[in-house]
Design an enzyme around this catalytic site. Structure first.
Site, PDB file in Angstrom:
ATOM      1  N   THR A 183       0.833  -1.244   0.117  1.00 42.46           N
ATOM      2  CA  THR A 183      -0.103   0.002   0.086  1.00 42.46           C
ATOM      3  C   THR A 183       0.811   1.460   0.039  1.00 42.46           C
ATOM      4  O   THR A 183       0.357   2.276  -0.061  1.00 42.46           O
ATOM      5  CB  THR A 183      -1.005   0.105   1.134  1.00 42.46           C
ATOM      6  OG1 THR A 183      -0.047   0.081   2.548  1.00 42.46           O
ATOM      7  CG2 THR A 183      -1.813  -1.230   1.209  1.00 42.46           C
ATOM      8  N   LYS A 184       2.148   1.005  -0.067  1.00 43.51           N
ATOM      9  CA  LYS A 184       2.944   2.367   0.278  1.00 43.51           C
ATOM     10  C   LYS A 184       3.335   3.161  -1.006  1.00 43.51           C
ATOM     11  O   LYS A 184       2.794   2.669  -2.069  1.00 43.51           O
ATOM     12  CB  LYS A 184       4.417   1.614   1.005  1.00 43.51           C
ATOM     13  CG  LYS A 184       4.384   1.248   2.279  1.00 43.51           C
ATOM     14  CD  LYS A 184       3.368   2.245   3.169  1.00 43.51           C
ATOM     15  CE  LYS A 184       3.546   1.861   4.562  1.00 43.51           C
ATOM     16  NZ  LYS A 184       2.532   1.042   5.172  1.00 43.51           N
ATOM     17  N   ASN A 185       3.683   4.361  -0.905  1.00 44.57           N
ATOM     18  CA  ASN A 185       3.984   5.181  -2.089  1.00 44.57           C
ATOM     19  C   ASN A 185       4.680   4.652  -3.226  1.00 44.57           C
ATOM     20  O   ASN A 185       4.753   5.080  -4.425  1.00 44.57           O
ATOM     21  CB  ASN A 185       4.493   6.524  -1.601  1.00 44.57           C
ATOM     22  CG  ASN A 185       3.409   7.276  -0.482  1.00 44.57           C
ATOM     23  OD1 ASN A 185       2.394   6.774  -0.477  1.00 44.57           O
ATOM     24  ND2 ASN A 185       3.785   8.368  -0.017  1.00 44.57           N
TER      25      ASN A 185
END
Ligand SMILES: Cc1ncc(COP(=O)(O)O)c(C=O)c1O
Length: 408
Positions: A183-185
């Site tokens: 889910t990270k950038n």
């Protein structure tokens, strides 16, 4: 309008990543190797910092950093109660003792005055988390750390693009830990990185991540011929694979474009929700850069006429994935049992943890999906708050009313 489920934090994966993964698979070298080395170098260059070591997760990054910082049993590490359990677990697994300091209720970041209040002769490190992508007050934290000779380990899981007064998150202290979770950038599926202040720490992290084997042991099966290695420490197994780095190399090339897209969505949400009876995230501070990792609303049942958990259920029922970042750490039984922590001891984190909801903010969201999120939030909350003001219905039936409005 499509009503497919909007996955919270869906990664924005493009053809470049897919092609690189295929090339990696076909190359015959999928474990730690040249792609990891390239990803480390490119990440270090993005952060304008010389030393980066790739690992299997941010959890591993923090665990190894606490070990590499030389912390031992009885040493205390001050961190925030408004974080993912991994932050606290990493400290515990490294053999040190976590100590919590409450957050500032506006920024949701650790409050420097609270850090100061928790310092004892056993305090050896501080582990701030740049929550949601907003930098902690690093002027105050570095000043406290310098005065008390504390190691700084930054949890930058949300903060790849974050800057504070011209400096990049992860470069303020001794170790900066990043996450490339799904889910990270920037994502590699699972993955992490440690920025270190010097080459010796970088080498130590690399060695600890690969069983404690001597430098470059990953090359032992390369075309340079078999190489003996020596185990010089009882290390761990948390190296990054080339397969993961294959994703990361191309994800990193789009980090700025994706940041701009999330900033756009963030501003659309701010505008659309301005009149709703919810608290929106605080605006970014001047002379800082927010990473726009999480967009959080605070749902106060009194003013919204709906509880946070009912809001979660209603959003999910309307095919919108939402998250909670986070129930405060002392809400979890294991920490209550281990340390005697109670949620009420950290009242700001407790209240926010019980009211917070994260809306989808992925760069993958289409314009249509963003509008769907906006429309659903507005309908649920304006129905709820109106219901509360006018007819005093019980919360459950108001939720049903909101559902009926949305399904028409
Ligand atoms: C604040 C924070 N710290 C640490 C982590 C752990 O990251 P990872 O899943 O890469 O171990 C996360 C992951 O969600 C996080 O949000």
């Amino acid at each position: 309008m499509s009503t497919d489920f909007i996955v919270f934090g869906a990664p924005a994966i493009e053809q470049d990543e897919i092609d690189e993964v295929v090339r990696c698979l076909e190359s015959g070298w999928i474990g730690s190797g040249p792609r990891v080395a390239q990803f480390e170098a490119e990440f270090a260059s993005y952060k304008q910092y010389p030393f980066a070591a790739a690992v299997s997760s941010c959890t591993a990054a923090m665990h190894l950093s606490v070990v590499a910082a030389g912390l031992a049993e009885g040493d205390e590490v001050i961190t925030t109660p408004m974080t993912f359990c991994a932050t606290v677990n990493a400290i515990i697994h490294a053999g040190a003792t976590p100590v919590l300091a409450d957050i500032d209720p506006v920024t949701m970041n650790i409050d420097p005055a609270e850090i100061e209040a928790r310092i004892t002769p056993r305090t050896k490190a501080v582990l701030p988390v740049h929550f949601a992508g907003r930098s902690c007050d690093m002027d105050a934290i570095t000043e406290i750390a310098a005065r008390h000779q504390l190691t700084i380990i930054e949890d930058c899981a949300h903060a790849i693009e974050t800057e504070f007064h011209g400096r990049k998150a992860g470069t303020f202290g001794d170790f900066g830990c990043f996450s490339f979770y799904a889910t990270k950038n920037v994502t590699t599926g699972e993955g992490g990185m440690v920025l270190t202040r010097n080459e010796a720490d970088q080498a130590r992290i690399r060695m600890l991540a690969l069983h404690g084997m001597t430098k470059d042991a990953w090359k032992r099966f390369s075309d340079e011929g078999y190489k003996h290695y020596f185990v010089v420490e009882t290390g761990f197994k948390c190296n990054m694979m080339d397969l993961q780095a294959a994703l990361g190399i191309h994800q990193l090339r789009r980090v700025e474009a994706n940041w701009k897209r999330r900033e756009e969505i963030w501003n659309q949400y701010n505008e659309a929700f301005a009149e709703l009876p919810v608290r929106l995230p605080a605006d970014p501070e001047p002379d800082t850069r927010h990473a726009y990792h999480l967009y959080t609303l605070l749902i106060d049942e009194e003013t919204c006429g709906i509880s946070r958990d009912q809001f979660l259920e209603t959003m999910t029922a309307h095919n919108i994935g939402v998250g909670v970042h986070y129930l405060s750490i002392p809400e979890h039984p294991v920490y209550q049992e281990k340390f005697g922590w109670q949620p009420t001891d950290y009242p700001n984190a407790m209240r926010i943890g019980r009211q917070t909801v994260s809306l989808p903010l992925s760069a993958k969201l289409s314009d249509e999906e963003v509008l769907r999120v906006i429309e659903t939030v507005r309908t649920v909350l304006s129905t709820e708050s109106k219901g509360r003001r006018t007819d005093g219905l019980r919360a459950r039936s108001r939720v049903q009313h909101a559902n009926a409005c949305l399904s028409t």
